[in-house]
Design a protein around this motif. Structure first.
Motif, short mmCIF file in Angstrom:
data_model
loop_
_atom_site.label_atom_id
_atom_site.label_comp_id
_atom_site.label_asym_id
_atom_site.label_seq_id
_atom_site.Cartn_x
_atom_site.Cartn_y
_atom_site.Cartn_z
N SER A 1 -3.28 -0.05 -3.55
CA SER A 1 -3.85 -1.77 -3.12
C SER A 1 -5.14 -1.26 -3.21
N ARG B 1 -1.40 1.58 1.54
CA ARG B 1 -1.49 0.61 0.30
C ARG B 1 -0.58 1.02 -0.04
N HIS C 1 -6.55 -2.28 -0.51
CA HIS C 1 -7.00 -3.03 0.44
C HIS C 1 -5.18 -2.21 1.35
N GLU C 2 -5.26 -2.43 3.02
CA GLU C 2 -4.24 -2.15 3.47
C GLU C 2 -3.10 -3.33 3.37
N SER D 1 -0.29 -7.52 -3.48
CA SER D 1 -1.70 -6.10 -3.65
C SER D 1 -2.27 -6.86 -4.66
N THR E 1 4.83 3.69 -1.36
CA THR E 1 3.67 3.69 -0.52
C THR E 1 2.65 4.33 -0.64
N PRO F 1 -10.52 0.34 2.94
CA PRO F 1 -10.24 -0.81 2.48
C PRO F 1 -10.92 -2.58 2.05
#
Length: 352
Positions: free
Chosen positions: A178, A38, A180-181, A214, A30, A289
């Motif tokens: 990613s 992410r 986004h979260e 993701s 991550t 994000p």
């Protein structure tokens, strides 16, 4: 020829529940970006997948090997060149060649992984057979600095003991993150012992696997002028190497836990830009994000297009831009990857 030419690759790719790149504890890698966690896939992991793609789709003679076992690898080629040389003598000669070039070995292995081009190995073997009693450092290092294989030219080579053998990588590959979260989840599993009797209860094995899902933003670039230098000013070789790099970056996939998750996805969107000023990573598109209850691809495409339109505030406009997939309106839109590669190759040919 244009003085400097850079190729930027931008990919959006949705990856379902998976754990394709793990840390030392087995957890999916991550990263913190934009204040949230992410999903991350390291550049090393994806470059390894790309090199495996090279091996499956490219002539091995144009590729290299990265190994500590360079002595025995070269010895094998020496014996093929001269069948009168026995194995022990071939190993001794191979070790002498590398040591003469200041590449340290111990117990017939290099101290560190060494990236050796296929053509270089052939030329080293021929040189060794013809000059067994008069090995010259300049001659050997000269061989190792010419006829670079595609993968050595693209990904580079570092030799701590002999910096003169270093090869500057003509490509850069970013860690994929990613858009986004994400939240890590856990899969609890059990396995049954097939030979357990009916009167015995319980599992033969149990455990947990961490995973996440993701939509990844992936980025890479190539300095075409540097690649041309590394490949000996061979224009055709440069074009084919670039097309292979694009194709491998788009279609390769790290194989971690792939039997468990079968995450065999393809990209959702691809942008290939040819630039004359500098490469540009568009990850800033996702510093804020993406948030959605209906998937992340559409929002990610929108953010990427917006950021692409902002490039001209600080950098020159791309010479050419090609797109495939769920993204359009940025340049030449192509129906599929093969069409893009054809147009891309023709453009690079004109520029070179």
């Amino acid at each position: 020829m244009q003085n400097n030419i850079y190729v930027d690759l931008h990919v959006l790719q949705t990856v379902p529940p998976s754990n394709i790149n793990r840390d030392d504890t087995g957890s999916p890698k991550t990263a913190q970006y934009g204040g949230v966690t992410r999903a991350r896939v390291s550049s090393q992991s994806w470059k390894k997948a790309m090199r495996e793609y090279f091996k499956e789709h490219e002539d091995k003679e144009t590729l290299g090997i990265r190994t500590k076992k360079i002595v025995h690898s070269l010895a094998k080629v020496i014996m093929e060149k001269d069948q009168s040389i026995d194995e022990n003598s071939a190993v001794k000669l191979a070790e002498d060649i590398f040591n003469k070039a200041k590449i340290s070995t111990k117990d017939q292995e290099a101290k560190a992984l060494f990236f050796l081009g296929g053509k270089q190995q052939e030329r080293l073997a021929s040189y060794g057979v013809e000059n067994r009693d008069d090995l010259q450092i300049k001659e050997i290092q000269g061989i190792l600095n010419k006829d670079q294989s595609i993968d050595v030219a693209l990904f580079g080579r570092m030799v701590a003991d002999a910096p003169e053998l270093n090869v500057d990588a003509s490509s850069q590959v970013a860690h994929a993150i990613s858009t986004h979260e994400i939240a890590t989840e856990f899969d609890f599993f059990t396995a049954v012992d097939d030979l357990t009797s009916d009167d015995q209860a319980g599992a033969g094995m149990l455990g947990t696997v961490e995973y996440n899902s993701s939509t990844l933003y992936r980025y890479a670039n190539v300095a075409v002028h540097e690649l041309r230098f590394q490949l000996g000013d061979n224009k055709d070789a440069v074009i084919e190497a670039l097309k292979l790099f694009v194709k491998s970056f788009v279609l390769s996939l790290p194989s971690g836990k792939i039997n468990t998750f079968a995450n065999q996805t393809l990209p959702d969107a691809l942008i290939v830009s040819i630039r004359s000023d500098r490469p540009v990573n568009l990850v800033k598109a996702f510093e804020n994000p993406v948030k959605s209850r209906n998937g992340y691809v559409s929002g990610s495409v929108s953010s990427l297009k917006t950021e692409f339109g902002k490039i001209n505030r600080f950098a020159e406009a791309p010479i050419s831009t090609f797109t495939v997939g769920d993204i359009a309106g940025l340049g030449e839109d192509k129906e599929n990857l093969n069409e893009l590669l054809t147009a891309f190759g023709e453009t690079i040919d004109r520029l070179l």
